[in-house]
Design an enzyme around this catalytic site. Structure first.
Site, short mmCIF file in Angstrom:
data_model
loop_
_atom_site.label_atom_id
_atom_site.label_comp_id
_atom_site.label_asym_id
_atom_site.label_seq_id
_atom_site.Cartn_x
_atom_site.Cartn_y
_atom_site.Cartn_z
N SER B 65 -20.43 94.20 5.43
CA SER B 65 -19.18 93.45 5.64
C SER B 65 -19.43 92.00 6.05
O SER B 65 -18.52 91.20 6.05
CB SER B 65 -18.31 94.14 6.68
OG SER B 65 -18.79 93.90 7.97
N LYS B 102 -18.75 91.18 13.80
CA LYS B 102 -17.66 90.52 13.07
C LYS B 102 -17.59 89.07 13.53
O LYS B 102 -18.21 88.69 14.52
CB LYS B 102 -16.31 91.19 13.38
CG LYS B 102 -16.17 92.63 12.93
CD LYS B 102 -16.00 92.75 11.42
CE LYS B 102 -16.17 94.20 11.00
NZ LYS B 102 -16.35 94.36 9.58
#
Lengths: 425, 144
Positions: B65, B102
């Protein structure tokens, strides 16, 4: 200017170390077990609340463990020692004088450092340690080490303190001392506490209020000093420097060059046995082990290699097995094939008397059945005296037998590239 | 309780100085090298990558991701826990008990954990989501 001493103590240190890398275990009951997975040596707050005691054998509380799904960990001293050293180096930024008292606590001399607002300074320490390392700590402050210890105890017990408490104000001190049992005082063991109780001395205040000479007559100078410390008169200094510089070295040049790790390991184990014998002969324990190895520096035709490595043990020892196992670990971390080794050796440092009063009970648990060990080592020395060098501790090849049972050990997250914490992207 | 292991790659407290506690000196016999006067120091990756050794941790990335940020599966992340997790920084956080990587973003007052890969959704932060920032990622070690 009165002294300001702080005691910074990690909360449930071993459990906190495990939780840093397992955030799923925050708020869940967790215990850490002794070397052989037999005894509980650290408990999370949830486990303390269940009434499980420090030092409880696992089999005795198996029911509670199953019922409450308590997470068990074998002790991972590699991880705890690394986290401890991180905490200590953060603390060093806050004081010119730091005494590392144990793996999870340190005294800081803050005299003149935070005179205007000690509480704010303590909170700053707590916040910075947690932010940098993930380890929660409590901070207790006072004019003496004994009062700093007491303040820390209270900071841990009473949540309203926010984990930071300053006992420099005598009125506040008295208020606290009147509600805390005398057995909580640093240096007052359960036997002394029982004798004090017989004399009607039940709370910390009862003890602090005693005339010093009376306590010295009935007990000893150490307890009398404790009373003075409770009165706010500093008797114990910070041990900032390592007190013992003694060393035991055992090394030798080999008659022929060694090339295999196994050969070096055998020689090293022999040196360790000799060094450990010397250690026990003078009734001491060592807290630091270092190992060196080298090729022949005078033979310039050969490729040269020399290394040394050492580590501080989580608890001091005189046990040949621990020394051999540790030295061999160090050897493996340094050994490189393709060289002809001429010399290796072991050096024991941080040597202290075998029984230091006031040492935390935790280490006795951590060291496993210390009594049995002492007996075994005594037997070993006797055999060796009668039949010199007949009994040896097995070295290479039997390496696995050294390892204590540790079935639930977590990863060495901070010291091994193969065991890093996994993060999801 | 300091561990002084000879381990050149770990973020040791005093990076390179620790490497060789004994026998670091030159061989006693023989002539000194004429180049000795010109030796300044060797380059030390710790110096470049680790600002605060006590607060620096390494972690291994898993998943795709964050490809857009240059984080590939199996890369090693260098994490500094002491840095402020401000909007725009790549962070490791404990999200419902799991450590995830993230980019922390504040978009018009709404905090997000943003992915750097169009196939992965951003995670808006809200009350029910248990989120604690674990550390700020400062560098990626990516083998080629």
């Amino acid at each position: 200017m009165p002294q300001c001493i702080a005691l910074v103590d990690a909360n449930n240190f071993y459990v906190s170390c495990e939780r840093i890398f397992r955030p799923d275990l925050i708020g869940k009951p967790v215990v850490v077990l002794s070397n052989n997975d037999g005894i509980i040596v650290a408990r999370s707050q949830e486990v303390k609340d269940l009434g499980i005691k420090m030092g409880a054998p696992v089999f005795q509380v198996q029911g509670l463990i199953n019922r409450h799904k308590i997470q068990l960990f074998s002790s991972n001293y590699t991880l705890y020692a690394d986290m401890s050293s991180r905490v200590m180096s953060v603390l060093e930024e806050f004081t010119p004088c730091l005494e590392v008292y144990s793996i999870d606590e340190a005294f800081l001399d803050l005299t003149g450092v935070c005179s205007d607002d000690p509480i704010a300074y303590g909170q700053q320490i707590k916040k910075t340690v947690f932010r940098s390392t993930g380890i929660p700590v409590c901070v207790g402050m006072g004019p003496t080490k004994t009062l700093a210890k007491l303040a820390n105890f209270a900071a841990k017990r009473w949540k309203q303190t926010g984990g930071v408490l300053d006992l420099s104000d005598p009125a506040r001190r008295e208020k606290l001392m009147r509600i805390v049992s005398v057995k909580e005082v640093w240096g007052i063991g359960s036997r002394i506490a029982a004798r004090l109780n017989q004399l009607g001395i039940r709370t910390v205040w009862d003890l602090a209020d005693q005339p010093v000479d009376r306590i010295q007559d009935q007990f000893n100078i150490t307890i009398a000093r404790t009373v003075m410390e409770l009165k706010g008169i500093a008797c114990l200094e910070l041990d900032a420097v390592a007190p013992d510089k003694q060393q035991i070295v055992s090394s030798r040049s080999f008659s022929h060059r060694l090339t295999e790790c196994r050969e070096l390991s055998e020689a090293l184990s022999e040196f360790c046995s000799r060094a450990a014998e010397k250690l026990r002969h003078q009734n001491s324990v060592a807290g630091y082990i270092s190992v060196f190895l080298r090729t022949n520096p005078f033979n310039l035709d050969e490729p040269q290699y020399q290394r040394a490595a050492g580590l501080t043990l989580p608890f001091a020892t005189q046990d040949t097995r621990v020394i051999v196992a540790t030295a061999n670990r160090l050897l493996k971390s340094m050994f490189k094939p393709g060289y002809r080794y001429q010399k290796c050796g072991v050096q024991l440092g941080k040597i202290a008397p075998a029984t230091v009063p006031g040492q935390a009970d935790l280490f006795e648990f951590a060291a496993g059945d210390a009594g049995h060990r002492a007996q075994l080592m005594q037997a070993l020395d006797q055999v060796n005296r009668r039949f010199p060098h007949s009994t040896r501790i097995a070295a290479a090849g039997f390496d696995q037998s050294w390892k204590p049972k540790a079935e639930r050990i977590s990863k060495r997250y901070t010291t091994d590239w193969e065991e890093l914490v996994i993060v999801k992207c | 309780m300091h561990i002084h292991l000879v381990q050149l790659l770990s973020p040791s407290k005093t990076p390179t100085a620790l490497a060789l506690p004994l026998f670091t000196g030159k061989v006693a016999a023989g002539f000194p090298s004429p180049a000795d006067d010109y030796i300044e120091k060797t380059l030390d990756l710790n110096e470049l990558l680790v600002q605060k050794p006590s607060a620096t941790f390494f972690a291994r990335a898993q998943g795709e991701s964050m490809l857009g940020a240059g984080i590939h599966p199996d890369d090693i992340l260098i994490v500094d826990r002491s840095l402020e997790p401000v909007s725009g920084r790549i962070v490791i956080c404990a999200l419902n008990g799991e450590l995830v990587v993230k980019r922390l973003k504040n978009q018009a007052g709404q905090w997000l954990l943003a992915s750097e890969n169009p196939y992965y959704p951003d995670i808006p932060l809200h009350e029910e989501l248990e989120m604690v920032v674990w550390g700020v990622v400062t560098n990626v070690i990516h083998p080629l």
